[in-house]
Design a protein around this motif. Structure first.
Motif, PDB file in Angstrom:
ATOM      1  N   ASP A   4       0.851  -1.185   0.000  1.00  0.00           N
ATOM      2  CA  ASP A   4       0.000   0.000   0.000  1.00  0.00           C
ATOM      3  C   ASP A   4       0.890   1.238   0.000  1.00  0.00           C
ATOM      4  O   ASP A   4       1.473   1.600   1.021  1.00  0.00           O
ATOM      5  CB  ASP A   4      -0.911  -0.017   1.231  1.00  0.00           C
ATOM      6  N   ARG A   5       0.974   1.887  -1.146  1.00  0.00           N
ATOM      7  CA  ARG A   5       1.869   3.037  -1.284  1.00  0.00           C
ATOM      8  C   ARG A   5       1.431   4.217  -0.409  1.00  0.00           C
ATOM      9  O   ARG A   5       2.259   4.900   0.199  1.00  0.00           O
ATOM     10  CB  ARG A   5       1.904   3.457  -2.749  1.00  0.00           C
ATOM     11  N   SER A   6       0.135   4.468  -0.335  1.00  0.00           N
ATOM     12  CA  SER A   6      -0.332   5.635   0.422  1.00  0.00           C
ATOM     13  C   SER A   6      -0.044   5.481   1.905  1.00  0.00           C
ATOM     14  O   SER A   6       0.325   6.456   2.585  1.00  0.00           O
ATOM     15  CB  SER A   6      -1.827   5.844   0.187  1.00  0.00           C
ATOM     16  N   VAL A   7      -0.195   4.277   2.430  1.00  0.00           N
ATOM     17  CA  VAL A   7       0.099   4.056   3.852  1.00  0.00           C
ATOM     18  C   VAL A   7       1.602   4.141   4.094  1.00  0.00           C
ATOM     19  O   VAL A   7       2.048   4.636   5.124  1.00  0.00           O
ATOM     20  CB  VAL A   7      -0.472   2.700   4.315  1.00  0.00           C
ATOM     21  N   ALA A   8       2.397   3.673   3.126  1.00  0.00           N
ATOM     22  CA  ALA A   8       3.848   3.808   3.244  1.00  0.00           C
ATOM     23  C   ALA A   8       4.243   5.277   3.269  1.00  0.00           C
ATOM     24  O   ALA A   8       5.116   5.692   4.045  1.00  0.00           O
ATOM     25  CB  ALA A   8       4.543   3.089   2.084  1.00  0.00           C
ATOM     26  N   ALA A   9       3.613   6.099   2.426  1.00  0.00           N
ATOM     27  CA  ALA A   9       3.910   7.525   2.412  1.00  0.00           C
ATOM     28  C   ALA A   9       3.550   8.167   3.747  1.00  0.00           C
ATOM     29  O   ALA A   9       4.276   9.045   4.244  1.00  0.00           O
ATOM     30  CB  ALA A   9       3.154   8.200   1.275  1.00  0.00           C
ATOM     31  N   ALA A  10       2.440   7.735   4.337  1.00  0.00           N
ATOM     32  CA  ALA A  10       2.052   8.271   5.644  1.00  0.00           C
ATOM     33  C   ALA A  10       3.060   7.879   6.712  1.00  0.00           C
ATOM     34  O   ALA A  10       3.399   8.688   7.592  1.00  0.00           O
ATOM     35  CB  ALA A  10       0.653   7.766   6.008  1.00  0.00           C
ATOM     36  N   PHE A  11       3.550   6.640   6.645  1.00  0.00           N
ATOM     37  CA  PHE A  11       4.585   6.226   7.597  1.00  0.00           C
ATOM     38  C   PHE A  11       5.817   7.098   7.463  1.00  0.00           C
ATOM     39  O   PHE A  11       6.387   7.556   8.466  1.00  0.00           O
ATOM     40  CB  PHE A  11       4.969   4.764   7.363  1.00  0.00           C
ATOM     41  N   MET A  12       6.254   7.344   6.254  1.00  0.00           N
ATOM     42  CA  MET A  12       7.450   8.151   6.050  1.00  0.00           C
ATOM     43  C   MET A  12       7.262   9.558   6.605  1.00  0.00           C
ATOM     44  O   MET A  12       8.178  10.125   7.218  1.00  0.00           O
ATOM     45  CB  MET A  12       7.802   8.216   4.565  1.00  0.00           C
ATOM     46  N   ALA A  13       6.082  10.130   6.416  1.00  0.00           N
ATOM     47  CA  ALA A  13       5.827  11.478   6.923  1.00  0.00           C
ATOM     48  C   ALA A  13       5.921  11.532   8.440  1.00  0.00           C
ATOM     49  O   ALA A  13       6.398  12.519   9.018  1.00  0.00           O
ATOM     50  CB  ALA A  13       4.453  11.961   6.465  1.00  0.00           C
ATOM     51  N   GLY A  14       5.489  10.479   9.100  1.00  0.00           N
ATOM     52  CA  GLY A  14       5.434  10.496  10.552  1.00  0.00           C
ATOM     53  C   GLY A  14       6.632   9.928  11.269  1.00  0.00           C
ATOM     54  O   GLY A  14       6.795  10.152  12.480  1.00  0.00           O
ATOM     55  N   HIS A  15       7.494   9.188  10.559  1.00  0.00           N
ATOM     56  CA  HIS A  15       8.546   8.453  11.247  1.00  0.00           C
ATOM     57  C   HIS A  15       9.951   8.637  10.683  1.00  0.00           C
ATOM     58  O   HIS A  15      10.927   8.400  11.401  1.00  0.00           O
ATOM     59  CB  HIS A  15       8.224   6.946  11.216  1.00  0.00           C
ATOM     60  N   ALA A  16      10.100   8.986   9.409  1.00  0.00           N
ATOM     61  CA  ALA A  16      11.411   8.899   8.759  1.00  0.00           C
ATOM     62  C   ALA A  16      12.179  10.212   8.839  1.00  0.00           C
ATOM     63  O   ALA A  16      11.601  11.293   8.952  1.00  0.00           O
ATOM     64  CB  ALA A  16      11.242   8.493   7.297  1.00  0.00           C
ATOM     65  N   ARG A  17      13.506  10.104   8.769  1.00  0.00           N
ATOM     66  CA  ARG A  17      14.346  11.292   8.705  1.00  0.00           C
ATOM     67  C   ARG A  17      14.155  11.982   7.356  1.00  0.00           C
ATOM     68  O   ARG A  17      13.709  11.369   6.377  1.00  0.00           O
ATOM     69  CB  ARG A  17      15.811  10.927   8.939  1.00  0.00           C
ATOM     70  N   ASP A 253       6.898 -12.062  -2.159  1.00  0.00           N
ATOM     71  CA  ASP A 253       5.664 -12.143  -1.364  1.00  0.00           C
ATOM     72  C   ASP A 253       5.954 -11.821   0.098  1.00  0.00           C
ATOM     73  O   ASP A 253       5.199 -11.095   0.755  1.00  0.00           O
ATOM     74  CB  ASP A 253       5.055 -13.539  -1.473  1.00  0.00           C
ATOM     75  N   ARG A 254       7.038 -12.383   0.607  1.00  0.00           N
ATOM     76  CA  ARG A 254       7.407 -12.117   2.011  1.00  0.00           C
ATOM     77  C   ARG A 254       7.674 -10.640   2.234  1.00  0.00           C
ATOM     78  O   ARG A 254       7.205 -10.051   3.221  1.00  0.00           O
ATOM     79  CB  ARG A 254       8.657 -12.928   2.384  1.00  0.00           C
ATOM     80  N   LEU A 255       8.414 -10.013   1.310  1.00  0.00           N
ATOM     81  CA  LEU A 255       8.747  -8.606   1.475  1.00  0.00           C
ATOM     82  C   LEU A 255       7.484  -7.743   1.435  1.00  0.00           C
ATOM     83  O   LEU A 255       7.317  -6.833   2.260  1.00  0.00           O
ATOM     84  CB  LEU A 255       9.726  -8.166   0.379  1.00  0.00           C
ATOM     85  N   ALA A 256       6.601  -7.997   0.497  1.00  0.00           N
ATOM     86  CA  ALA A 256       5.357  -7.229   0.433  1.00  0.00           C
ATOM     87  C   ALA A 256       4.531  -7.414   1.697  1.00  0.00           C
ATOM     88  O   ALA A 256       3.949  -6.457   2.225  1.00  0.00           O
ATOM     89  CB  ALA A 256       4.563  -7.635  -0.805  1.00  0.00           C
ATOM     90  N   ALA A 257       4.479  -8.636   2.196  1.00  0.00           N
ATOM     91  CA  ALA A 257       3.707  -8.919   3.409  1.00  0.00           C
ATOM     92  C   ALA A 257       4.351  -8.317   4.650  1.00  0.00           C
ATOM     93  O   ALA A 257       3.701  -8.214   5.699  1.00  0.00           O
ATOM     94  CB  ALA A 257       3.556 -10.428   3.589  1.00  0.00           C
ATOM     95  N   GLY A 258       5.601  -7.893   4.533  1.00  0.00           N
ATOM     96  CA  GLY A 258       6.306  -7.319   5.678  1.00  0.00           C
ATOM     97  C   GLY A 258       5.913  -5.893   5.989  1.00  0.00           C
ATOM     98  O   GLY A 258       6.351  -5.338   7.009  1.00  0.00           O
TER      99      GLY A 258
END
Length: 298
Positions: A4-17, A253-258
């Motif tokens: 899920d790209r949008s959820v990944a983008a939200a994670f980056m906004a809230g957690h990443a340097r 599959d494992r990486l995506a599920a991670g």
């Protein structure tokens, strides 16, 4: 399976340097290369090297060989643009290269606090195939679009050292094996006159991989392993011949599920400091998204 790209983008906004947020943005065509380079500059020293926690488990400010990999990753990601700082990094690496052509695993630390023991306790006068191979492999990815890096004498010296050291490997540690494969993969792609030797050495190293492609990390965190996509992340590369197609498909599959509920990915190696643990998640998320995207899983 995709992510899920949008959820990944939200994670980056809230957690990443900031650096990894800029890199993530660039992956999807919305970022700007000067912004990525400006974020990288925060870790750069006047000597041309990088420190200040660019390698998240190495918090000391002075330039370190362990940070060169991460700087070269950024210089590769801004292609086809180039930066004079990439050549300056090669200059700095040449200045700390040992007489046999290899890099020390680490240099003396000004601030040992919050740094992993494998960095803090590393010898300063012994060449490390692990750090030299992974740095040179990343430099070759930059050299593919930056002629000044391709022609730099440091890269030629590091290549000679790595080829000789890989020839002598008998029972390599998982990270040494993985980085040796990545180096040979890069040489095979980039240096026509060494393609035969790189192919021969890749074939020689193939015997160290079990059929499922999972390498336990001796001395690592509990359950820490390297998986096929850690060794051969991109399709249509020589390193992919080390793994059966179904092994790669299962690892994708494992990486995506991670992807976790908060949108980011995590790592299974030891957490050394609160800052480093969080920064690794941002970097791991950029890498996971990049690998899945390049393998058609976006």
């Amino acid at each position: 399976m995709t992510f899920d790209r949008s959820v990944a983008a939200a994670f980056m906004a809230g957690h990443a340097r900031v650096l990894d947020r800029r890199r993530f943005d660039l992956l999807w065509g919305g970022g700007d290369r000067p912004g990525v380079l400006a974020a990288l500059d925060a870790y750069r020293n006047p000597d041309g090297g990088y420190g200040w926690g660019l390698e998240p488990d190495l918090r000391s400010p002075e330039s370190q060989p362990g940070a060169a990999l991460h700087a070269f990753e950024v210089f590769a990601e801004i292609a086809p643009a180039t930066s004079p700082h990439a050549v300056a990094l090669c200059d700095w690496l040449a200045s700390v290269t040992l007489p046999d052509g290899g890099l020390p695993f680490a240099l003396p630390l000004a601030v040992p606090a919050a740094t992993a023991p494998w960095w803090a306790g590393a010898p300063h006068d012994v060449s490390s195939l692990q750090i030299t191979a992974v740095s040179a492999a990343a430099a070759y990815r930059v050299a593919a679009h930056d002629p000044a890096v391709a022609a730099h004498p440091w890269l030629a010296r590091a290549t000679g050292y790595c080829l000789e050291a890989i020839e002598e490997l008998t029972d390599p540690h998982a990270y040494v094996l993985s980085f040796a494969v990545q180096f040979l993969d890069a040489v095979h792609e980039s240096v026509a006159e060494l393609r035969g030797e790189a192919a021969r050495l890749l074939e020689r190293l193939s015997g160290h991989f079990p059929a499922e492609g999972v390498l336990p990390v001796a001395g690592g965190a509990e359950g820490e392993v390297l998986r096929p996509l850690d060794v051969a992340p991109y399709p249509d590369r020589p390193a992919r011949t080390l793994f059966a197609p179904e092994v790669i498909a299962a690892d994708l599959d494992r990486l995506a599920a991670g992807q976790q509920d908060d949108g980011g990915w995590s790592v299974d190696y030891a957490r050394i400091s609160p800052a480093g643990a969080l920064e690794w998640r941002g970097a791991a998320t950029v890498r996971a998204v990049d690998v899945l995207r390049r393998n058609g899983r976006s």
